[in-house]
Design an enzyme around this catalytic site. Structure first.
Site, short mmCIF file in Angstrom:
data_model
loop_
_atom_site.label_atom_id
_atom_site.label_comp_id
_atom_site.label_asym_id
_atom_site.label_seq_id
_atom_site.Cartn_x
_atom_site.Cartn_y
_atom_site.Cartn_z
N SER A 150 0.93 -1.29 0.15
CA SER A 150 -0.04 -0.26 -0.06
C SER A 150 0.95 1.00 -0.14
O SER A 150 1.97 1.26 0.94
CB SER A 150 -0.84 -0.19 1.28
N TYR A 173 -1.72 -1.17 10.63
CA TYR A 173 -1.97 -1.44 8.91
C TYR A 173 -0.92 -0.88 8.38
O TYR A 173 0.08 -1.60 7.32
CB TYR A 173 -3.50 -1.27 8.60
#
Length: 251
Positions: A150, A173
């Site tokens: 990401s 995350y």
């Protein structure tokens, strides 16, 4: 050895993983659709087509990972593409807003059991699958690995004070994707002499369960870069971090 190319996608019973499985199936791959819940994997595999095989695979369970690798070796004898897609955004349950998610992941408040659960899936699970599948990949000419990362994990971007997503960089995350980028580079360096390509991709802000379906991009857009890398010829790059539209991303 299985005659057609074989691709394994982890966390593929929904979202981006499901779309990658669909796309690679359409390009003639035998797709092993990894799913923690086998029943859900079977439903997803039937929806895509006959060349998709459901595979029970919980990346956080050593027994599951070992069994999946043995099945790949014994039933197919090759693994051309490994897409490491399985990931979780939070250990929270129920509907979670982006604001709640950002707050829950702050280093000062995130419970240790929560961060361990996130990293167990997003980082250690990736390494476990890599180690288990590597022996059969080493037997497959032109094999490649695509890790779904990401842009939220980019240290370079988040170090910039004007980066719009900077305030959301968390210890759960986002930092797990930073660690995944580090693993990707370590894998690429290790396997470069053997001709196995390893790359990381950012799917972008995609409308999936992981984002609470709040993303701006479709799953087709989110899957595009992983599929592109999976289909490249042998003389393709390794050790890159890219996005379908934005190209190379800073680590």
């Amino acid at each position: 050895m299985h005659t057609s190319r074989v691709a394994l996608i982890t966390g593929a019973n929904q979202g981006i993983g499901f779309q990658i499985a669909t796309d690679l199936s359409g390009h003639g791959f035998t797709v092993l659709l990894g799913s923690r819940d086998l029943a859900r994997g079977e439903i997803a595999a039937r929806e895509i087509g006959s060349n998709v095989v459901p595979l029970q695979l919980d990346v956080t369970d050593e027994t599951s990972v070992t069994a999946a690798a043995e099945r790949v070796r014994s039933d197919f004898g090759r693994l051309d593409v490994l897409v490491q897609n399985a990931a979780i955004a939070t250990a929270l349950t129920g509907e979670v807003t982006s604001q709640q998610l950002a707050h829950a992941g702050r280093p000062s408040v995130i419970p240790m059991q929560d961060i361990r659960r996130i990293w167990d899936t997003n980082v250690f699970g990736v390494l476990a699958v890599y180690q288990a599948m590597l022996p059969v990949m080493r037997l497959t000419p032109g094999a490649r690995i695509v890790n779904i990362s990401s842009g939220a994990g980019s240290l370079t971007l988040n170090a910039q004070s004007d980066f719009p997503l900077r305030s959301g960089f968390d210890a759960g995350y986002c930092a797990s994707k930073t660690a995944l980028n580090g693993l990707t580079l370590a894998m690429a360096i290790e396997l470069e002499p053997e001709g196995i390509r390893v790359n990381a991709v950012s799917p972008g802000y995609t409308r999936t369960r992981l984002t609470g379906f709040a993303g701006t991009d479709t799953v087709e857009q989110g899957a595009a870069e992983a599929v592109r890398l999976a289909l490249l010829e042998d003389r393709s790059p390794t050790g890159t971090f890219t996005h379908a539209e934005h190209g190379a991303l800073p680590w």
